[in-house]
Design a protein around this motif. Structure first.
Motif, PDB file in Angstrom:
ATOM      1  N   THR A   1       0.836  -1.206   0.000  1.00  0.00           N
ATOM      2  CA  THR A   1       0.000   0.000   0.000  1.00  0.00           C
ATOM      3  C   THR A   1       0.870   1.255   0.000  1.00  0.00           C
ATOM      4  O   THR A   1       0.610   2.215  -0.742  1.00  0.00           O
ATOM      5  CB  THR A   1      -0.933   0.008   1.227  1.00  0.00           C
ATOM      6  OG1 THR A   1      -1.789  -1.140   1.177  1.00  0.00           O
ATOM      7  CG2 THR A   1      -1.781   1.266   1.264  1.00  0.00           C
TER       8      THR A   1
ATOM      9  N   ASP B   1       0.873   3.950  -2.994  1.00  0.00           N
ATOM     10  CA  ASP B   1       0.541   5.345  -2.688  1.00  0.00           C
ATOM     11  C   ASP B   1       1.673   6.283  -3.102  1.00  0.00           C
ATOM     12  O   ASP B   1       1.429   7.390  -3.605  1.00  0.00           O
ATOM     13  CB  ASP B   1       0.265   5.500  -1.179  1.00  0.00           C
ATOM     14  CG  ASP B   1      -1.059   4.869  -0.762  1.00  0.00           C
ATOM     15  OD1 ASP B   1      -1.872   4.544  -1.666  1.00  0.00           O
ATOM     16  OD2 ASP B   1      -1.270   4.689   0.454  1.00  0.00           O
ATOM     17  N   HIS B   2       2.906   5.837  -2.904  1.00  0.00           N
ATOM     18  CA  HIS B   2       4.051   6.677  -3.281  1.00  0.00           C
ATOM     19  C   HIS B   2       4.126   6.840  -4.796  1.00  0.00           C
ATOM     20  O   HIS B   2       4.392   7.939  -5.295  1.00  0.00           O
ATOM     21  CB  HIS B   2       5.345   6.073  -2.739  1.00  0.00           C
ATOM     22  CG  HIS B   2       6.514   7.009  -2.847  1.00  0.00           C
ATOM     23  ND1 HIS B   2       6.619   8.155  -2.081  1.00  0.00           N
ATOM     24  CD2 HIS B   2       7.616   6.987  -3.649  1.00  0.00           C
ATOM     25  CE1 HIS B   2       7.737   8.786  -2.394  1.00  0.00           C
ATOM     26  NE2 HIS B   2       8.360   8.091  -3.349  1.00  0.00           N
TER      27      HIS B   2
ATOM     28  N   LEU C   1       1.617   6.741  -6.870  1.00  0.00           N
ATOM     29  CA  LEU C   1       0.504   7.585  -7.295  1.00  0.00           C
ATOM     30  C   LEU C   1       0.724   9.045  -6.927  1.00  0.00           C
ATOM     31  O   LEU C   1       0.239   9.950  -7.623  1.00  0.00           O
ATOM     32  CB  LEU C   1      -0.801   7.066  -6.687  1.00  0.00           C
ATOM     33  CG  LEU C   1      -1.226   5.673  -7.178  1.00  0.00           C
ATOM     34  CD1 LEU C   1      -2.410   5.157  -6.363  1.00  0.00           C
ATOM     35  CD2 LEU C   1      -1.576   5.709  -8.665  1.00  0.00           C
ATOM     36  N   ALA C   2       1.461   9.279  -5.858  1.00  0.00           N
ATOM     37  CA  ALA C   2       1.756  10.652  -5.447  1.00  0.00           C
ATOM     38  C   ALA C   2       2.910  11.255  -6.248  1.00  0.00           C
ATOM     39  O   ALA C   2       3.071  12.475  -6.279  1.00  0.00           O
ATOM     40  CB  ALA C   2       2.081  10.693  -3.950  1.00  0.00           C
TER      41      ALA C   2
ATOM     42  N   THR D   1       1.436  -4.680  -5.087  1.00  0.00           N
ATOM     43  CA  THR D   1       1.591  -3.272  -5.456  1.00  0.00           C
ATOM     44  C   THR D   1       0.980  -3.001  -6.826  1.00  0.00           C
ATOM     45  O   THR D   1       0.260  -2.010  -7.029  1.00  0.00           O
ATOM     46  CB  THR D   1       3.079  -2.878  -5.454  1.00  0.00           C
ATOM     47  OG1 THR D   1       3.654  -3.163  -4.172  1.00  0.00           O
ATOM     48  CG2 THR D   1       3.254  -1.403  -5.771  1.00  0.00           C
TER      49      THR D   1
ATOM     50  N   LYS E   1      -2.824  -2.863  -6.798  1.00  0.00           N
ATOM     51  CA  LYS E   1      -3.327  -1.600  -6.274  1.00  0.00           C
ATOM     52  C   LYS E   1      -3.206  -0.490  -7.318  1.00  0.00           C
ATOM     53  O   LYS E   1      -4.088   0.377  -7.432  1.00  0.00           O
ATOM     54  CB  LYS E   1      -2.571  -1.223  -5.000  1.00  0.00           C
ATOM     55  CG  LYS E   1      -2.805  -2.198  -3.838  1.00  0.00           C
ATOM     56  CD  LYS E   1      -1.982  -1.843  -2.616  1.00  0.00           C
ATOM     57  CE  LYS E   1      -2.134  -2.893  -1.518  1.00  0.00           C
ATOM     58  NZ  LYS E   1      -3.523  -3.023  -1.019  1.00  0.00           N
TER      59      LYS E   1
ATOM     60  N   ALA F   1      -6.133   1.703  -9.478  1.00  0.00           N
ATOM     61  CA  ALA F   1      -6.135   3.173  -9.557  1.00  0.00           C
ATOM     62  C   ALA F   1      -6.085   3.664 -10.994  1.00  0.00           C
ATOM     63  O   ALA F   1      -5.970   4.864 -11.229  1.00  0.00           O
ATOM     64  CB  ALA F   1      -4.954   3.722  -8.768  1.00  0.00           C
TER      65      ALA F   1
END
Length: 258
Positions: free
Chosen positions: A194, A198-199, A201-202, A244, A247, A251
């Motif tokens: 996760t 998230d990293h 996507l950021a 990963t 996920k 997205a």
């Protein structure tokens, strides 16, 4: 007094072996002289001149099969033929130079199979403290990617450069290698997946540029081959990658499926 010289003397004068002179005779490049009254062939000035001409052209790199027509051509044809031979020799020199450069790269390990930009990335990984097994796996992945997805290779290298420029990503990757010692049901694997997703996507540059993403999206079979390489040697890292990627797909990131 006998006129001319023996084949051994002719060969010595011209700077070749007797065997070479006989080979020239066999190919019809130099006519054999008539035998004298003693039964010996005597080479006169005409034969010696022809031998010198043939040897000179052969030494210059003209194929033996082309020497006869070349010597029998008129001045214009001779000049044209020599220019063609020069072009062939230039091409051959370039080929040999490329082979020599490859040998030099072989002596330097990675450089035989990878461009300097990729080698620099591997050196950076080592400098950042990644363990040798990880760097070795990345080296093999780079070699496979270069062959299997050449249109996406430059983008892949740029993506790796972004990864190594990002301290947080480097830290997450190191933790991913540590996961090999974790229990398969350890909840930290899900948490790390996760965090990595998230990293990504950021920081979208870490996912690669649009051209590279399209190239990889259109090469799912190749992607599987590369992504599954050494999978059995690092099962936890492979599981982390799978989680990963799932996920990221959720997205909307166009990552090929395993």
């Amino acid at each position: 007094m006998m006129n001319g010289v023996t084949i051994g003397q002719a060969a010595a004068f011209v700077g070749v072996t007797v065997k070479t002179v006989r080979h020239y005779h066999k190919l019809g490049l130099v006519e054999e002289p008539e035998r004298d009254s003693s039964g010996y062939r005597r080479y006169g000035s005409d034969e010696l001149l022809r031998l010198v001409q043939v040897r000179t052209l052969a030494t210059a790199g003209v194929p033996l099969a082309e020497i006869g027509p070349l010597l029998d051509a008129d001045a214009e044809q001779f000049t044209t033929a020599l220019a063609d031979v020069e072009r062939q020799l230039t091409a051959r020199i370039e080929e040999l130079t490329a082979r020599r450069d490859t040998l030099h790269r072989l002596a330097d390990g990675d450089r035989a199979l990878l461009p300097d930009r990729a080698v620099a990335l591997l050196e950076r990984m080592s400098g950042l403290g990644f363990i040798p097994d990880y760097v070795s796996a990345q080296r093999e992945a780079l070699v496979l990617a270069r062959v299997l997805v050449p249109e996406g290779y430059d983008g892949f290298l740029a993506q790796l450069e972004h990864w190594l420029d990002d301290p947080e990503y480097v830290d997450l990757t190191r933790r991913g290698r540590e996961a090999e010692s974790w229990d398969p049901d350890d909840p930290r694997i899900e948490e790390l997946a996760t965090a990595m997703a998230d990293h990504y996507l950021a920081h979208r540059t870490l996912l690669g540029n649009p051209t590279s993403l399209r190239a990889w999206a259109n090469a799912s079979a190749q992607y599987r081959l590369i992504n599954n390489h050494r999978r059995d040697q690092a099962p936890m890292a492979a599981r982390l990658t799978t989680l990963t990627e799932a996920k990221l797909r959720a997205a909307g990131v166009p990552i090929p499926r395993q």
